[in-house]
Scaffold this motif. Structure first.
Motif, PDB file in Angstrom:
ATOM      1  N   GLU A  98      68.017   4.063  83.572  1.00 23.19           N
ATOM      2  CA  GLU A  98      66.959   3.184  83.083  1.00 23.19           C
ATOM      3  C   GLU A  98      67.413   1.727  82.952  1.00 23.19           C
ATOM      4  O   GLU A  98      66.688   0.820  83.402  1.00 23.19           O
ATOM      5  CB  GLU A  98      66.423   3.701  81.739  1.00 23.19           C
ATOM      6  CG  GLU A  98      65.625   4.989  81.851  1.00 23.19           C
ATOM      7  CD  GLU A  98      65.223   5.544  80.499  1.00 23.19           C
ATOM      8  OE1 GLU A  98      64.506   6.553  80.485  1.00 23.19           O
ATOM      9  OE2 GLU A  98      65.621   4.977  79.457  1.00 23.19           O
ATOM     10  N   PRO A  99      68.573   1.447  82.327  1.00 24.02           N
ATOM     11  CA  PRO A  99      68.967   0.047  82.154  1.00 24.02           C
ATOM     12  C   PRO A  99      69.088  -0.728  83.461  1.00 24.02           C
ATOM     13  O   PRO A  99      68.604  -1.861  83.567  1.00 24.02           O
ATOM     14  CB  PRO A  99      70.315   0.150  81.428  1.00 24.02           C
ATOM     15  CG  PRO A  99      70.235   1.437  80.689  1.00 24.02           C
ATOM     16  CD  PRO A  99      69.497   2.354  81.610  1.00 24.02           C
ATOM     17  N   ASP A 100      69.738  -0.149  84.463  1.00 28.73           N
ATOM     18  CA  ASP A 100      69.901  -0.854  85.741  1.00 28.73           C
ATOM     19  C   ASP A 100      68.554  -1.100  86.420  1.00 28.73           C
ATOM     20  O   ASP A 100      68.331  -2.156  87.010  1.00 28.73           O
ATOM     21  CB  ASP A 100      70.809  -0.049  86.679  1.00 28.73           C
ATOM     22  CG  ASP A 100      72.288  -0.259  86.378  1.00 28.73           C
ATOM     23  OD1 ASP A 100      72.606  -1.128  85.544  1.00 28.73           O
ATOM     24  OD2 ASP A 100      73.117   0.461  86.953  1.00 28.73           O
ATOM     25  N   LYS A 103      66.882  -3.926  84.640  1.00 31.25           N
ATOM     26  CA  LYS A 103      67.548  -5.199  84.922  1.00 31.25           C
ATOM     27  C   LYS A 103      67.141  -5.749  86.285  1.00 31.25           C
ATOM     28  O   LYS A 103      66.843  -6.945  86.415  1.00 31.25           O
ATOM     29  CB  LYS A 103      69.062  -5.024  84.856  1.00 31.25           C
ATOM     30  CG  LYS A 103      69.811  -6.328  85.125  1.00 31.25           C
ATOM     31  CD  LYS A 103      71.324  -6.146  85.049  1.00 31.25           C
ATOM     32  CE  LYS A 103      72.035  -7.465  85.332  1.00 31.25           C
ATOM     33  NZ  LYS A 103      73.503  -7.333  85.241  1.00 31.25           N
ATOM     34  N   ARG A 104      67.132  -4.894  87.300  1.00 26.44           N
ATOM     35  CA  ARG A 104      66.757  -5.354  88.640  1.00 26.44           C
ATOM     36  C   ARG A 104      65.360  -5.957  88.647  1.00 26.44           C
ATOM     37  O   ARG A 104      65.126  -7.006  89.255  1.00 26.44           O
ATOM     38  CB  ARG A 104      66.833  -4.188  89.639  1.00 26.44           C
ATOM     39  CG  ARG A 104      68.236  -3.807  90.045  1.00 26.44           C
ATOM     40  CD  ARG A 104      68.242  -2.917  91.271  1.00 26.44           C
ATOM     41  NE  ARG A 104      67.535  -1.668  91.046  1.00 26.44           N
ATOM     42  CZ  ARG A 104      68.119  -0.558  90.582  1.00 26.44           C
ATOM     43  NH1 ARG A 104      69.408  -0.559  90.293  1.00 26.44           N
ATOM     44  NH2 ARG A 104      67.418   0.549  90.429  1.00 26.44           N
ATOM     45  N   GLY A 110      62.414 -13.221  87.309  1.00 25.72           N
ATOM     46  CA  GLY A 110      62.840 -14.575  86.964  1.00 25.72           C
ATOM     47  C   GLY A 110      63.763 -14.733  85.777  1.00 25.72           C
ATOM     48  O   GLY A 110      64.178 -15.847  85.452  1.00 25.72           O
ATOM     49  N   ILE A 111      64.126 -13.641  85.107  1.00 30.80           N
ATOM     50  CA  ILE A 111      65.061 -13.757  83.992  1.00 30.80           C
ATOM     51  C   ILE A 111      66.489 -13.767  84.551  1.00 30.80           C
ATOM     52  O   ILE A 111      66.869 -12.870  85.295  1.00 30.80           O
ATOM     53  CB  ILE A 111      64.894 -12.599  82.985  1.00 30.80           C
ATOM     54  CG1 ILE A 111      63.479 -12.637  82.375  1.00 30.80           C
ATOM     55  CG2 ILE A 111      65.947 -12.692  81.873  1.00 30.80           C
ATOM     56  CD1 ILE A 111      63.217 -11.560  81.346  1.00 30.80           C
ATOM     57  N   PRO A 112      67.280 -14.796  84.237  1.00 25.19           N
ATOM     58  CA  PRO A 112      68.644 -14.882  84.788  1.00 25.19           C
ATOM     59  C   PRO A 112      69.488 -13.660  84.435  1.00 25.19           C
ATOM     60  O   PRO A 112      69.406 -13.137  83.321  1.00 25.19           O
ATOM     61  CB  PRO A 112      69.206 -16.149  84.125  1.00 25.19           C
ATOM     62  CG  PRO A 112      68.005 -16.948  83.753  1.00 25.19           C
ATOM     63  CD  PRO A 112      66.954 -15.953  83.383  1.00 25.19           C
ATOM     64  N   ASP A 114      72.565 -13.386  83.733  1.00 26.18           N
ATOM     65  CA  ASP A 114      73.506 -13.553  82.625  1.00 26.18           C
ATOM     66  C   ASP A 114      72.827 -13.553  81.258  1.00 26.18           C
ATOM     67  O   ASP A 114      73.494 -13.640  80.231  1.00 26.18           O
ATOM     68  CB  ASP A 114      74.339 -14.822  82.803  1.00 26.18           C
ATOM     69  CG  ASP A 114      73.505 -16.097  82.780  1.00 26.18           C
ATOM     70  OD1 ASP A 114      72.259 -16.014  82.798  1.00 26.18           O
ATOM     71  OD2 ASP A 114      74.100 -17.193  82.748  1.00 26.18           O
ATOM     72  N   LYS A 115      71.507 -13.455  81.255  1.00 25.27           N
ATOM     73  CA  LYS A 115      70.759 -13.372  79.996  1.00 25.27           C
ATOM     74  C   LYS A 115      70.381 -11.929  79.665  1.00 25.27           C
ATOM     75  O   LYS A 115      69.704 -11.675  78.668  1.00 25.27           O
ATOM     76  CB  LYS A 115      69.473 -14.209  80.083  1.00 25.27           C
ATOM     77  CG  LYS A 115      69.702 -15.690  80.312  1.00 25.27           C
ATOM     78  CD  LYS A 115      70.401 -16.352  79.132  1.00 25.27           C
ATOM     79  CE  LYS A 115      70.553 -17.857  79.327  1.00 25.27           C
ATOM     80  NZ  LYS A 115      71.232 -18.492  78.188  1.00 25.27           N
ATOM     81  N   ILE A 116      70.810 -11.008  80.508  1.00 18.14           N
ATOM     82  CA  ILE A 116      70.436  -9.603  80.336  1.00 18.14           C
ATOM     83  C   ILE A 116      71.685  -8.770  80.043  1.00 18.14           C
ATOM     84  O   ILE A 116      72.656  -8.793  80.799  1.00 18.14           O
ATOM     85  CB  ILE A 116      69.734  -9.056  81.596  1.00 18.14           C
ATOM     86  CG1 ILE A 116      68.494  -9.901  81.920  1.00 18.14           C
ATOM     87  CG2 ILE A 116      69.337  -7.589  81.394  1.00 18.14           C
ATOM     88  CD1 ILE A 116      67.859  -9.550  83.257  1.00 18.14           C
ATOM     89  N   PHE A 117      71.652  -8.036  78.949  1.00 17.67           N
ATOM     90  CA  PHE A 117      72.730  -7.119  78.579  1.00 17.67           C
ATOM     91  C   PHE A 117      72.184  -5.686  78.620  1.00 17.67           C
ATOM     92  O   PHE A 117      70.990  -5.468  78.387  1.00 17.67           O
ATOM     93  CB  PHE A 117      73.261  -7.446  77.183  1.00 17.67           C
ATOM     94  CG  PHE A 117      74.075  -8.708  77.145  1.00 17.67           C
ATOM     95  CD1 PHE A 117      75.462  -8.662  77.052  1.00 17.67           C
ATOM     96  CD2 PHE A 117      73.461  -9.966  77.200  1.00 17.67           C
ATOM     97  CE1 PHE A 117      76.220  -9.826  77.021  1.00 17.67           C
ATOM     98  CE2 PHE A 117      74.207 -11.134  77.177  1.00 17.67           C
ATOM     99  CZ  PHE A 117      75.593 -11.065  77.090  1.00 17.67           C
ATOM    100  N   LEU A 118      73.067  -4.747  78.909  1.00 13.64           N
ATOM    101  CA  LEU A 118      72.627  -3.368  79.092  1.00 13.64           C
ATOM    102  C   LEU A 118      73.316  -2.431  78.107  1.00 13.64           C
ATOM    103  O   LEU A 118      74.528  -2.497  77.909  1.00 13.64           O
ATOM    104  CB  LEU A 118      72.930  -2.905  80.523  1.00 13.64           C
ATOM    105  CG  LEU A 118      72.330  -3.759  81.646  1.00 13.64           C
ATOM    106  CD1 LEU A 118      72.699  -3.166  83.012  1.00 13.64           C
ATOM    107  CD2 LEU A 118      70.818  -3.869  81.517  1.00 13.64           C
ATOM    108  N   ASP A 119      72.512  -1.587  77.491  1.00 14.45           N
ATOM    109  CA  ASP A 119      73.038  -0.518  76.647  1.00 14.45           C
ATOM    110  C   ASP A 119      72.744   0.799  77.367  1.00 14.45           C
ATOM    111  O   ASP A 119      71.612   1.266  77.383  1.00 14.45           O
ATOM    112  CB  ASP A 119      72.371  -0.540  75.273  1.00 14.45           C
ATOM    113  CG  ASP A 119      72.864   0.591  74.377  1.00 14.45           C
ATOM    114  OD1 ASP A 119      73.787   1.326  74.789  1.00 14.45           O
ATOM    115  OD2 ASP A 119      72.324   0.752  73.263  1.00 14.45           O
TER     116      ASP A 119
END
Length: 211
Positions: A98-100, A103-104, A110-112, A114-119
């Motif tokens: 789900e996280p990946d 993120k994609r 349009g969200i950079p 480096d502004k996205i973290f994954l748990d």
């Protein structure tokens, strides 16, 4: 004898219904004034925690809950009501992540990156909220999901020391959302069982700083 059987059956039927009613009311009332549909009205928080779900339905079509959570996250970020996104979801097998997937799509919207973290260990809402506080060292967050889910997440989070508001993604009405809504009633009962038993997240791990 017959009267005792009737009483026993009545108790067995009424107790679960009472548990569902009480759990639902407590969680709904505790979240009053803490969830928002309007991006202009919601307060700023450094991090928005979007709760994972599958991107596809069984028939292969897009999952509306996933689509609406993506849209809500993008709207919140573009309105500068969050600076970072923490995607918390299930990464149970190499075929299901789900996280990946989130993120994609968020990067595509349009969200950079480096502004996205994954748990990757957000297997349940409880895991997601506790880990946001303990592992990602957050004290205040905006949780992003449908309203019914946000209400439950807020209740859990605040019981675990995390101050939370919710940004409500678009929900499904009528028959389309009936199955999920029914499951939600049972999930709310489980919240209180988890609190009673002091249930912990499946995994903890090393701390991660979001900055």
């Amino acid at each position: 004898m017959k009267k005792k059987i009737i009483i026993t059956i009545s108790v067995l039927v009424l107790l679960p219904l009472l548990a569902i009613f009480c759990s639902n009311n407590i969680i709904t009332n505790s979240a009053k004034g803490k969830t928002f549909y309007n991006v202009d009205a919601i307060p700023y928080n450094k991090v928005g925690v979007v709760l994972g779900t599958t991107s596809k339905l069984v028939n292969g079509s897009p999952n509306p809950y996933y689509v609406h959570r993506i849209n809500a996250t993008v709207a919140l970020y573009n309105a500068k009501k969050i600076d970072f996104v923490l995607v918390s979801g299930d990464n149970g097998t190499k075929y299901y992540n789900e996280p990946d997937t989130f993120k994609r799509e968020l990067v595509k919207q349009g969200i950079p990156e480096d502004k996205i973290f994954l748990d990757y260990a957000g297997f349940r809402t409880l895991d997601s909220m506790v880990r946001a506080h303990v592992i990602f060292e957050l004290n205040k967050v905006t949780v992003i999901s449908q309203k019914f889910h946000n209400e439950r997440a807020i209740y859990i989070a605040e019981k675990k020391g995390l101050t939370t508001v919710g940004f409500n993604a678009k929900d499904l009405k009528g028959k389309a959302g009936l199955k999920v809504q029914t499951r939600e009633y049972l999930a709310r009962v489980k919240v209180f069982l988890d609190l009673l038993l002091n249930t912990e997240p499946k995994f903890y791990g090393e701390k991660i700083t979001i900055e």
